[in-house]
Design a protein around this motif. Sequence first.
Motif, PDB file in Angstrom:
ATOM      1  N   UNK A 229     -82.399  39.339 -36.595  1.00 20.09           N
ATOM      2  CA  UNK A 229     -81.358  37.689 -36.204  1.00 20.09           C
ATOM      3  C   UNK A 229     -80.369  38.044 -36.046  1.00 20.09           C
ATOM      4  N   UNK A 230     -80.121  37.603 -37.556  1.00 25.52           N
ATOM      5  CA  UNK A 230     -78.144  38.234 -37.412  1.00 25.52           C
ATOM      6  C   UNK A 230     -77.595  38.889 -35.974  1.00 25.52           C
ATOM      7  N   UNK A 231     -78.092  40.011 -36.276  1.00 23.28           N
ATOM      8  CA  UNK A 231     -77.583  41.227 -35.491  1.00 23.28           C
ATOM      9  C   UNK A 231     -77.063  40.434 -34.169  1.00 23.28           C
ATOM     10  N   UNK A 232     -79.029  39.618 -33.715  1.00 28.82           N
ATOM     11  CA  UNK A 232     -78.417  39.033 -32.451  1.00 28.82           C
ATOM     12  C   UNK A 232     -77.687  38.616 -32.013  1.00 28.82           C
ATOM     13  N   UNK A 233     -77.436  37.124 -33.219  1.00 28.14           N
ATOM     14  CA  UNK A 233     -76.417  36.397 -33.178  1.00 28.14           C
ATOM     15  C   UNK A 233     -75.345  36.557 -32.662  1.00 28.14           C
ATOM     16  N   UNK A 234     -74.791  37.449 -33.586  1.00 26.64           N
ATOM     17  CA  UNK A 234     -73.834  38.850 -33.376  1.00 26.64           C
ATOM     18  C   UNK A 234     -72.887  39.178 -32.352  1.00 26.64           C
ATOM     19  N   UNK A 235     -74.307  39.304 -32.004  1.00 29.30           N
ATOM     20  CA  UNK A 235     -74.315  40.482 -29.941  1.00 29.30           C
ATOM     21  C   UNK A 235     -73.851  38.999 -29.446  1.00 29.30           C
ATOM     22  N   UNK A 236     -74.606  37.921 -29.200  1.00 24.32           N
ATOM     23  CA  UNK A 236     -74.542  36.598 -28.469  1.00 24.32           C
ATOM     24  C   UNK A 236     -72.933  36.134 -28.788  1.00 24.32           C
ATOM     25  N   UNK A 237     -72.255  36.289 -29.931  1.00 21.45           N
ATOM     26  CA  UNK A 237     -71.119  35.471 -30.367  1.00 21.45           C
ATOM     27  C   UNK A 237     -69.628  36.411 -29.921  1.00 21.45           C
TER      28      UNK A 237
ATOM     29  N   UNK B 213     -70.861  26.220 -18.591  1.00 17.58           N
ATOM     30  CA  UNK B 213     -72.356  26.654 -19.084  1.00 17.58           C
ATOM     31  C   UNK B 213     -72.140  27.393 -20.382  1.00 17.58           C
ATOM     32  N   UNK B 214     -71.562  28.211 -20.236  1.00 17.18           N
ATOM     33  CA  UNK B 214     -70.619  29.199 -21.787  1.00 17.18           C
ATOM     34  C   UNK B 214     -70.902  28.627 -22.752  1.00 17.18           C
ATOM     35  N   UNK B 215     -70.057  26.997 -23.183  1.00 13.20           N
ATOM     36  CA  UNK B 215     -70.516  26.278 -24.202  1.00 13.20           C
ATOM     37  C   UNK B 215     -72.299  26.001 -24.497  1.00 13.20           C
ATOM     38  N   UNK B 216     -72.638  25.882 -23.539  1.00 12.99           N
ATOM     39  CA  UNK B 216     -73.760  25.485 -23.926  1.00 12.99           C
ATOM     40  C   UNK B 216     -74.703  26.786 -24.438  1.00 12.99           C
ATOM     41  N   UNK B 217     -74.245  27.521 -23.612  1.00 12.26           N
ATOM     42  CA  UNK B 217     -75.103  29.276 -24.345  1.00 12.26           C
ATOM     43  C   UNK B 217     -74.207  29.505 -25.590  1.00 12.26           C
ATOM     44  N   UNK B 218     -73.092  29.235 -26.094  1.00 11.71           N
ATOM     45  CA  UNK B 218     -72.635  29.478 -27.076  1.00 11.71           C
ATOM     46  C   UNK B 218     -74.234  28.402 -28.617  1.00 11.71           C
TER      47      UNK B 218
ATOM     48  N   UNK C 167     -85.385  34.975 -23.310  1.00  6.47           N
ATOM     49  CA  UNK C 167     -86.806  34.641 -22.885  1.00  6.47           C
ATOM     50  C   UNK C 167     -87.327  35.115 -21.642  1.00  6.47           C
ATOM     51  N   UNK C 168     -86.824  34.046 -21.064  1.00  9.36           N
ATOM     52  CA  UNK C 168     -87.250  33.386 -19.966  1.00  9.36           C
ATOM     53  C   UNK C 168     -86.893  34.635 -18.745  1.00  9.36           C
ATOM     54  N   UNK C 169     -84.955  35.295 -18.812  1.00 14.87           N
ATOM     55  CA  UNK C 169     -84.983  35.860 -18.021  1.00 14.87           C
ATOM     56  C   UNK C 169     -85.681  37.212 -17.991  1.00 14.87           C
ATOM     57  N   UNK C 170     -86.018  37.762 -19.472  1.00 16.40           N
ATOM     58  CA  UNK C 170     -85.930  39.412 -19.730  1.00 16.40           C
ATOM     59  C   UNK C 170     -87.634  38.739 -18.876  1.00 16.40           C
ATOM     60  N   UNK C 171     -88.489  37.704 -19.110  1.00 11.86           N
ATOM     61  CA  UNK C 171     -89.666  37.866 -18.890  1.00 11.86           C
ATOM     62  C   UNK C 171     -89.943  38.578 -17.455  1.00 11.86           C
ATOM     63  N   UNK C 172     -89.329  38.102 -16.490  1.00 11.75           N
ATOM     64  CA  UNK C 172     -89.157  38.667 -15.610  1.00 11.75           C
ATOM     65  C   UNK C 172     -88.285  40.075 -14.564  1.00 11.75           C
TER      66      UNK C 172
ATOM     67  N   UNK D 252     -79.808  40.797  -9.979  1.00 12.94           N
ATOM     68  CA  UNK D 252     -79.126  39.702  -9.346  1.00 12.94           C
ATOM     69  C   UNK D 252     -80.030  38.332  -9.012  1.00 12.94           C
ATOM     70  N   UNK D 253     -80.844  38.251  -8.905  1.00 12.97           N
ATOM     71  CA  UNK D 253     -81.752  36.913  -9.001  1.00 12.97           C
ATOM     72  C   UNK D 253     -81.553  35.729 -10.533  1.00 12.97           C
ATOM     73  N   UNK D 254     -80.606  36.777 -11.369  1.00 13.41           N
ATOM     74  CA  UNK D 254     -80.200  35.817 -12.712  1.00 13.41           C
ATOM     75  C   UNK D 254     -79.121  34.684 -12.488  1.00 13.41           C
ATOM     76  N   UNK D 255     -78.393  33.527 -13.515  1.00 10.30           N
ATOM     77  CA  UNK D 255     -77.542  32.655 -12.992  1.00 10.30           C
ATOM     78  C   UNK D 255     -76.441  34.010 -13.442  1.00 10.30           C
ATOM     79  N   UNK D 256     -75.363  33.812 -14.300  1.00  9.00           N
ATOM     80  CA  UNK D 256     -74.122  34.494 -14.966  1.00  9.00           C
ATOM     81  C   UNK D 256     -74.711  34.026 -16.127  1.00  9.00           C
ATOM     82  N   UNK D 257     -75.188  32.466 -16.903  1.00  6.98           N
ATOM     83  CA  UNK D 257     -75.195  32.035 -17.785  1.00  6.98           C
ATOM     84  C   UNK D 257     -75.820  33.307 -18.982  1.00  6.98           C
ATOM     85  N   UNK D 258     -77.863  33.549 -17.921  1.00  6.80           N
ATOM     86  CA  UNK D 258     -79.111  34.066 -17.915  1.00  6.80           C
ATOM     87  C   UNK D 258     -78.666  35.859 -18.002  1.00  6.80           C
ATOM     88  N   UNK D 259     -77.756  35.854 -17.768  1.00  7.34           N
ATOM     89  CA  UNK D 259     -77.246  37.714 -17.860  1.00  7.34           C
ATOM     90  C   UNK D 259     -76.333  37.554 -18.889  1.00  7.34           C
ATOM     91  N   UNK D 260     -75.598  37.065 -19.389  1.00  6.64           N
ATOM     92  CA  UNK D 260     -74.909  36.856 -20.339  1.00  6.64           C
ATOM     93  C   UNK D 260     -75.460  36.551 -21.833  1.00  6.64           C
TER      94      UNK D 260
END
Length: 590
Positions: free
Chosen positions: A79-87, A160-165, A190-195, A211-219
């Motif tokens: 979990x901490x690794x995923x958060x670090x990658x997200x940051x 979007x980037x701030x909301x993502x964080x 989770x919602x994006x990867x499920x598709x 290409x069907x994902x938003x930029x925020x979903x891609x990030x």
Amino acid sequence: MTTIQIPASIGYPERPDGEPASAETLASTLLQGSASIAEFADEADRLSTPTPLWQGEASAAYAAHAQKFAKAHEPMGETLKRVARGVDVFAEQLRELQSEHTTIVGQVTAYDRDRAALMADVAESTETDVPVLQERARRLASQRTGIVDDITGLQERTTDNEDYLVRLFTGADTVAEAQSAAGGIGALALAAISGKPPVTAGPSAMSKWWNGLTETEQNAVIAACPETIGSADGLPASARDRANRTLLESDLAELHQKQADGTLTADETQRLKNAEATQKALKYADGYTVPGTEDQPGGQLWLYDPDAFAGDGRVAISVGDLDTADDVSVSVPGIKTQMDGAPNGVKDAAHLYESARYNGDGSSVATMFWLGYDTPAGDLLEWGEVPSEARAADGGERLATAVDGLRASRADNPAHMTAIGHSYGSTATSYAATNHDLAVDDVALIGSPGTGPAGHASDFSVGADHVYDGRNSRDLVAALGEQGWLRKGQLFGLGLGVDPSSEDFGAHRFEAESTERASHVRNFDDHVRYYDRDSESLYNLGLIVGGNGENVITAEQSYDPWWSGPIDPEADRTPTANEPGRSDTGRGPG
């Protein structure tokens, strides 16, 4: 006098708040923390195994307690690794947004200057000036619309980037979330990867999903599932690059921490070696400057899989932008090339980039070193893995799939694409072009020990007119291929198919001799000179990559008369050294 509508002024947009470097520092700190938790979990798991020296109820209770700790902390580390990658993804996006802000500020400044000049000219104009001034006003209004749209887009992406964080941290801020398998992934990812379609659906389906994902979903998906995105054929190279860099940084942080603590396993030691080689190669690609210019095309980490093939690894790094380049090449290496060979492979790709640019028609270029298959470890003249074509066959299938992925990611903007196979890689490339409809425009084989299943250049998917071969007459490996009426090579029985330099095969042979070649004896040194700067081979390869294969300096094909062994006419020719874009003999374009 006719009224001239002068468009309104534009207010300067606010700069996206935050410091990317500080966010990256936080990401590194979190990664180090995840490595420490992972070490703790590993140690707890080790201690949960009973030993012959301690048996009984106390031992069993201790083992159960240690195992409980291991199971609790392992997901926390992930979990901490995923958060670090997200940051880290947030920081990269913030840097891009701030760069975009700087560009927009410059556009607003220029707009205000043009608007003030128009107002001044209107104030002093006469009726005859009106048509010209109206046209200027119309252009200015159109310019204003574009700038306002850019500002709106910047503001939306910043939000979007701030909301993502915020979602990233709130998705892992409880013990339950930290200990869950999806901790740190977040509902958005989770919602994006499920598709996401299965790999069997093919690169085109993967491209459509992305290409069907938003930029925020891609990030969000890149941060949460970089292993999936980094190797997904059909996705843009830019997305794969971001995902693979995230994986690389994560590996380096975790493995260096374990190295410092003295807890690296043998497998992790190999993984670290592969990661460090990739880091070195990528650093070279990122910092590479075209000689004589200030052009830095940059690098992309298209594939990063350090554990593949029992630790030999898979990696692909480009010089130039694979998403936008007009001319793209994929270089396939040969025997003994493993992941620690990436730095040398990328240097060869840089040399090829130079040649394609110097000898080209001004089109943009990207050259990729692709080690996406399991190369043999032995030498061609040793008993071992090499004489078998099995790995070449597998490599050919993997190469064709990789190229299909590149094609799918650029369906709306196709590139001229060239596959270059060196040594055993030429045999793998031959399998791709013969059995798997390799979707390139041109194929070049260099230092080839044989073309595997192909008996003639016309067997290749590109057609005989788009097949090229370069062979140094002193190259020992290139002397292994079969030719002539007895289908024999200079070294009987050790080749991997027909010699592509021979008249039997029917490819366009180009000059590939080296000024440093051995006097008479065939050797291995001349086998690795095809990407040397200022060489005949590199000069001609650059023409092919640039889509100008018809301009290569041709060489006479080798042949095998019935009264003699195979003869190479190039053996008696004095090699030349080609300056970038011009041959010493004046035969190349100047």
